[in-house]
Design a protein around this motif. Structure first.
Motif, short mmCIF file in Angstrom:
data_model
loop_
_atom_site.label_atom_id
_atom_site.label_comp_id
_atom_site.label_asym_id
_atom_site.label_seq_id
_atom_site.Cartn_x
_atom_site.Cartn_y
_atom_site.Cartn_z
N GLY A 180 -77.38 66.67 -60.50
CA GLY A 180 -76.24 67.56 -60.78
C GLY A 180 -76.51 68.96 -60.26
O GLY A 180 -75.68 69.56 -59.58
N HIS A 181 -77.70 69.48 -60.55
CA HIS A 181 -78.05 70.83 -60.10
C HIS A 181 -78.08 70.88 -58.58
O HIS A 181 -77.59 71.83 -57.96
N MET A 182 -78.65 69.84 -57.99
CA MET A 182 -78.73 69.78 -56.52
C MET A 182 -77.32 69.77 -55.93
O MET A 182 -77.04 70.45 -54.94
N GLY A 183 -76.43 69.01 -56.55
CA GLY A 183 -75.05 68.95 -56.07
C GLY A 183 -74.40 70.33 -56.11
O GLY A 183 -73.72 70.73 -55.15
N HIS A 184 -74.61 71.04 -57.19
CA HIS A 184 -74.04 72.39 -57.29
C HIS A 184 -74.63 73.32 -56.25
O HIS A 184 -73.92 74.12 -55.64
N GLN A 185 -75.95 73.22 -56.04
CA GLN A 185 -76.58 74.09 -55.04
C GLN A 185 -76.04 73.81 -53.64
O GLN A 185 -75.81 74.72 -52.85
N LEU A 186 -75.86 72.52 -53.34
CA LEU A 186 -75.34 72.16 -52.01
C LEU A 186 -73.91 72.67 -51.84
O LEU A 186 -73.53 73.16 -50.78
N ALA A 187 -73.14 72.56 -52.91
CA ALA A 187 -71.76 73.06 -52.85
C ALA A 187 -71.77 74.57 -52.61
O ALA A 187 -71.01 75.09 -51.79
#
Ligand SMILES: Cc1cc2nc3c(=O)[nH]c(=O)nc-3n(C[C@H](O)[C@H](O)[C@H](O)COP(=O)(O)O)c2cc1C
Length: 335
Positions: A180-187
């Motif tokens: 989830g955190h990785m997804g937010h960072q990529l976004a």
């Protein structure tokens, strides 16, 4: 029934995309997928190893099957008619874009920042409608922390986004401590879409020859769990589009991915197993399911079962896990 959807800002006739595979490696293959009804195609990844070694040396080591670059070599099953050279690959992108009306998404798997940026630009110039960054990096250096690994991915996305003018998606592996955190960072780094998740050949040894072998095992629907879970967690919470991949074998699985919040789904194994025409059955099955269940469009069901409305997702998932354990009666699980 309105099946149209938007993915990476692209208008698609319906949500079913043919993902990167030998089927999308040639212009004829891409035309066949368009004829069969695919909403878009993703071409096989251009690998930095192909770029660096150009045609000759790279062809030598892939043909000898040494798999010295495991993440790269493992993607080279037989692709009849596929030109492994960089110029051949770019030419295929160009000709495919000219030949079909559906979006042709190019895929890139680079190693260095320069590799990501310069070849993203070349694929864009070749006419790709969007780019998919196939990010799979094996941190064999054990001094590299999880944070370092994440930074490696984020920096690459930022660098590509600085120069790309077409949409950029990131195809991820499920191997992060906090997806989830990785997804937010990529976004935040600018990823216009996330493709969850890639699926890899698992290298193995042949005990007779002690050489590395890599068996191709196609996926099945029961492998869709991790992708569905993380789409359901991220849907409606990040601005990037979400594509569900892995285990899209049936129309029911397409519906499930949409219910958890996917904007599009991608399929490879089902098409390799049944042929490109299978995509028509998936589209028809989706249409029939919407009709039978009284929904007028794909957008009416998207995210209905995402976790966005729930306050404590972690608690919910843990409760489900506990239920499963307490309800399990030995011998009663389906074979
Ligand atoms: C033979 C083969 C070649 C593939 N080549 C690529 C590739 O070049 N780039 C990539 O990102 N994924 C590649 N994939 C992964 C697929 O695009 C897809 O993500 C994966 O198979 C999971 O989807 P599925 O369950 O529908 O098969 C390949 C898969 C197969 C089976």
């Amino acid at each position: 029934m309105i099946l149209s959807t938007r993915y990476l800002g692209l208008a698609l006739a319906h949500p079913i995309i043919a993902s990167a595979s030998p089927l999308t490696s040639t212009v004829d293959g891409i035309c066949a997928l368009e004829d069969a009804g695919a909403a878009a195609v993703v071409m096989p990844s251009l690998f930095e190893e192909q770029i660096r070694a150009e045609d000759t040396a790279y062809a030598m080591y892939t043909e000898h099957g040494t798999f010295s670059q495991s993440e790269a070599g493992s993607y080279f099953p037989t692709m009849p008619g596929y030109d492994r050279g960089v110029s051949g690959h770019l030419d295929t992108v160009r000709r495919a874009v000219a030949a079909v009306d559906i979006p042709v998404i190019a895929s890139l798997n680079a190693v260095t920042t320069d590799g990501w940026v310069s070849y993203a630009a070349r694929l864009e110039q070749a006419g790709a409608a969007a780019l998919e960054l196939n990010m799979y990096f094996i941190p064999a250096d054990a001094t590299m922390s999880g944070r370092d690994v994440e930074a490696h991915y984020i920096d690459a996305v930022r660098a590509v986004k600085r120069s790309a003018t077409i949409p950029v998606a990131v195809k991820l592996s499920p191997f992060f401590s906090s997806i989830g955190h990785m997804g937010h960072q990529l976004a935040e780094a600018g990823a216009d879409g996330l493709v969850l998740f890639n699926r890899f050949y698992q290298p193995d040894f042949d005990l007779a020859t002690l050489s590395v072998k890599s068996d191709l095992k196609l996926s099945s629907s029961h492998e869709a769990g991790p992708s569905m879970l993380w789409i359901s967690v991220l849907a409606g919470r990040i601005k990037s589009s979400l594509a569900g991949t892995t285990g899209v074998e049936t129309a029911e699985q397409v519906v499930k991915y949409l219910l958890v919040g996917a904007d599009a789904v991608m399929t490879t194994s089902a098409l390799l197993r049944h042929g490109p025409a299978y995509i028509g059955g998936l589209v028809a099955g989706l249409d029939a399911w919407l009709e039978e269940n009284g929904h007028a469009s794909v957008s009416a069901i998207r995210g209905l079962k995402s976790l966005k409305q729930l306050d404590n997702v972690g608690e919910l998932l843990r409760a489900q896990y506990m239920n499963l354990l307490t309800e399990y009666v030995p011998g009663q699980l389906a074979a």
